[in-house]
Design a protein around this motif. Structure first.
Motif, PDB file in Angstrom:
ATOM      1  N   VAL A   1      -4.701   6.625  -1.576  1.00 40.84           N
ATOM      2  CA  VAL A   1      -4.080   5.371  -1.152  1.00 40.84           C
ATOM      3  C   VAL A   1      -4.229   4.346  -2.280  1.00 40.84           C
ATOM      4  O   VAL A   1      -5.347   4.067  -2.724  1.00 40.84           O
ATOM      5  N   ILE A   2      -3.114   3.799  -2.740  1.00 41.81           N
ATOM      6  CA  ILE A   2      -3.125   2.778  -3.784  1.00 41.81           C
ATOM      7  C   ILE A   2      -2.617   1.469  -3.172  1.00 41.81           C
ATOM      8  O   ILE A   2      -1.464   1.380  -2.740  1.00 41.81           O
ATOM      9  N   SER A   3      -3.487   0.474  -3.118  1.00 44.72           N
ATOM     10  CA  SER A   3      -3.161  -0.811  -2.505  1.00 44.72           C
ATOM     11  C   SER A   3      -3.245  -1.920  -3.532  1.00 44.72           C
ATOM     12  O   SER A   3      -4.129  -1.908  -4.398  1.00 44.72           O
ATOM     13  N   GLN A   4      -2.333  -2.884  -3.435  1.00 51.20           N
ATOM     14  CA  GLN A   4      -2.316  -4.000  -4.365  1.00 51.20           C
ATOM     15  C   GLN A   4      -2.077  -5.311  -3.615  1.00 51.20           C
ATOM     16  O   GLN A   4      -1.356  -5.335  -2.610  1.00 51.20           O
ATOM     17  N   SER A   5      -2.687  -6.376  -4.124  1.00 53.34           N
ATOM     18  CA  SER A   5      -2.555  -7.688  -3.515  1.00 53.34           C
ATOM     19  C   SER A   5      -2.445  -8.744  -4.611  1.00 53.34           C
ATOM     20  O   SER A   5      -3.113  -8.642  -5.648  1.00 53.34           O
TER      21      SER A   5
ATOM     22  N   THR B   1       0.850  -1.183   0.000  1.00 57.18           N
ATOM     23  CA  THR B   1       0.000   0.000   0.000  1.00 57.18           C
ATOM     24  C   THR B   1       0.886   1.233   0.000  1.00 57.18           C
ATOM     25  O   THR B   1       1.894   1.282   0.717  1.00 57.18           O
ATOM     26  N   GLU B   2       0.546   2.194  -0.850  1.00 55.07           N
ATOM     27  CA  GLU B   2       1.276   3.446  -0.947  1.00 55.07           C
ATOM     28  C   GLU B   2       0.312   4.570  -0.583  1.00 55.07           C
ATOM     29  O   GLU B   2      -0.699   4.785  -1.262  1.00 55.07           O
ATOM     30  N   ILE B   3       0.632   5.276   0.502  1.00 53.53           N
ATOM     31  CA  ILE B   3      -0.274   6.252   1.097  1.00 53.53           C
ATOM     32  C   ILE B   3       0.209   7.656   0.779  1.00 53.53           C
ATOM     33  O   ILE B   3       1.333   8.033   1.138  1.00 53.53           O
ATOM     34  N   GLY B   4      -0.616   8.424   0.098  1.00 52.96           N
ATOM     35  CA  GLY B   4      -0.267   9.809  -0.195  1.00 52.96           C
ATOM     36  C   GLY B   4      -0.252  10.642   1.072  1.00 52.96           C
ATOM     37  O   GLY B   4      -1.211  10.612   1.849  1.00 52.96           O
TER      38      GLY B   4
ATOM     39  N   ARG C   1      -5.412 -11.160  -8.314  1.00 53.20           N
ATOM     40  CA  ARG C   1      -4.807  -9.864  -8.004  1.00 53.20           C
ATOM     41  C   ARG C   1      -5.898  -8.809  -7.836  1.00 53.20           C
ATOM     42  O   ARG C   1      -6.899  -8.817  -8.548  1.00 53.20           O
ATOM     43  N   VAL C   2      -5.667  -7.910  -6.908  1.00 51.03           N
ATOM     44  CA  VAL C   2      -6.587  -6.811  -6.638  1.00 51.03           C
ATOM     45  C   VAL C   2      -5.782  -5.521  -6.555  1.00 51.03           C
ATOM     46  O   VAL C   2      -4.726  -5.475  -5.915  1.00 51.03           O
ATOM     47  N   LYS C   3      -6.275  -4.481  -7.209  1.00 50.90           N
ATOM     48  CA  LYS C   3      -5.706  -3.146  -7.073  1.00 50.90           C
ATOM     49  C   LYS C   3      -6.835  -2.189  -6.705  1.00 50.90           C
ATOM     50  O   LYS C   3      -7.865  -2.157  -7.376  1.00 50.90           O
ATOM     51  N   HIS C   4      -6.627  -1.412  -5.642  1.00 50.45           N
ATOM     52  CA  HIS C   4      -7.639  -0.452  -5.196  1.00 50.45           C
ATOM     53  C   HIS C   4      -7.025   0.932  -5.107  1.00 50.45           C
ATOM     54  O   HIS C   4      -5.971   1.127  -4.490  1.00 50.45           O
TER      55      HIS C   4
END
Length: 243
Positions: free
Chosen positions: A194-198, A185-188, A217-220
Motif C-alpha cells: 500500500v502506497i499512501s501520500q498526503s 492511497t494505491e492498494i496492491g 507532505r507524507v509518503k508511506h
C-alpha cells in the motif's frame, strides 16, 4: 543528474508560462523554494514544481511536474523527479470519469522508478464558489515499480493490479488565503503493498499573481524496499506564481 540539469528540468517545465497568459481555458502555477526532508534523505533541498489545468465544458486535463535536488560536499544527497497526467470526462457538473498516469524517480527510495496507470469514477461532492470544493474518486489500475536490487523472491520489479482511492479538499479561507488537502492511497491487490501520500498546504497571496505556500507532505510505503524507510516527510516553503 547534476544540479545544472535539475535547474534545466525546472526551466523547461516552466516554459509553458510564456504561452499560458494567452491560452484560453488554461491555468496553472509554478513554484520554487526550499525543502527540508526526513526519512530516506535528510537534507535541505531546492525544489521546483509546475502544475497545469485545462478545463472546458466536457473535459478537464491536469498535469504536474516536480523536482528536487541537493548535494553536500560534492555528493548528491537527494534527487527526485515526479510527473503525473490526468484527464477527466465530466458527465455533469459534479461526476466524472478519470484516466491517470504517474511516474516517480527517487534516487534514494530503493526503486529505479515507480509508475502506475489508473482509471475510475470521481465526484465533486461539495463546492462553494470557484475555490472551495471536495473531490472524491475511486478506481483500479496497474502498478509497475522497478527495484534497484532484487527482492527476497528474486524479482526485480513489483507488478500488480491496484485499487486507487483519492480525495482533494480546497477551502477558501479568505480572498487572499487558501487551505489545500490532498490524499491518495494505491492498494496492491496481489502483494498487498500500500502506497499512501498526503499533502497539506496553505497558500497566501503576497501581491498580484505571487503567493507564498507552506506545505507538509507524507509518503508511506507499507512494504518498502530493503534498506529504506517506510515513511518520508517533506516540509516546504515556496514562492508560487499563478497564471
Amino acid at each position: 543528474m547534476s544540479f545544472r540539469k535539475t535547474i534545466a528540468f525546472i526551466a523547461i517545465a516552466a516554459s509553458p508560462l510564456v504561452y499560458g497568459q494567452e491560452a484560453k481555458d488554461w491555468e496553472g502555477e509554478a513554484e520554487l523554494g526550499v525543502l527540508i526532508t526526513s526519512g530516506n534523505t535528510e537534507e535541505t533541498n531546492v525544489n521546483g514544481r509546475l502544475g497545469l489545468v485545462h478545463e472546458v465544458v466536457d473535459w478537464r486535463n491536469i498535469a504536474e511536474l516536480s523536482s528536487n535536488y541537493s548535494e553536500a560536499e560534492d555528493q548528491t544527497t537527494a534527487e527526485k523527479y515526479k510527473g503525473s497526467v490526468e484527464t477527466n470526462y465530466k458527465f455533469d457538473d459534479s461526476q466524472y470519469w478519470f484516466l491517470r498516469g504517474s511516474y516517480e524517480n527517487d534516487r534514494f527510495s530503493g526503486y529505479d522508478f515507480e509508475s502506475a496507470v489508473t482509471t475510475g469514477y470521481g465526484n465533486r461532492v461539495w463546492q462553494r464558489g470557484e475555490r472551495s470544493f471536495l473531490d472524491l474518486s475511486a478506481g483500479v489500475g496497474y502498478r509497475y515499480n522497478k527495484l534497484e536490487v532484487v527482492n527476497s523472491d528474486g524479482e526485480d520489479a513489483e507488478k500488480e493490479a491496484i485499487a486507487r482511492l483519492a480525495a482533494q479538499f480546497d477551502y477558501e479561507l479568505s480572498d487572499n488565503a487558501l487551505f489545500h488537502q490532498k490524499l491518495s492511497t494505491e492498494i496492491g491487490l496481489e502483494e498487498n503493498n500500500v502506497i499512501s501520500q498526503s499533502e497539506t498546504a496553505i497558500k497566501a497571496n503576497i501581491v498580484g499573481n505571487l503567493s507564498m505556500k507552506a506545505a507538509y507532505r507524507v509518503k508511506h510505503v507499507s512494504d518498502a524496499p530493503a534498506g529504506t524507510d517506510s515513511t518520508d516527510t517533506e516540509t516546504a516553503i515556496t514562492l508560487l506564481y499563478g497564471f
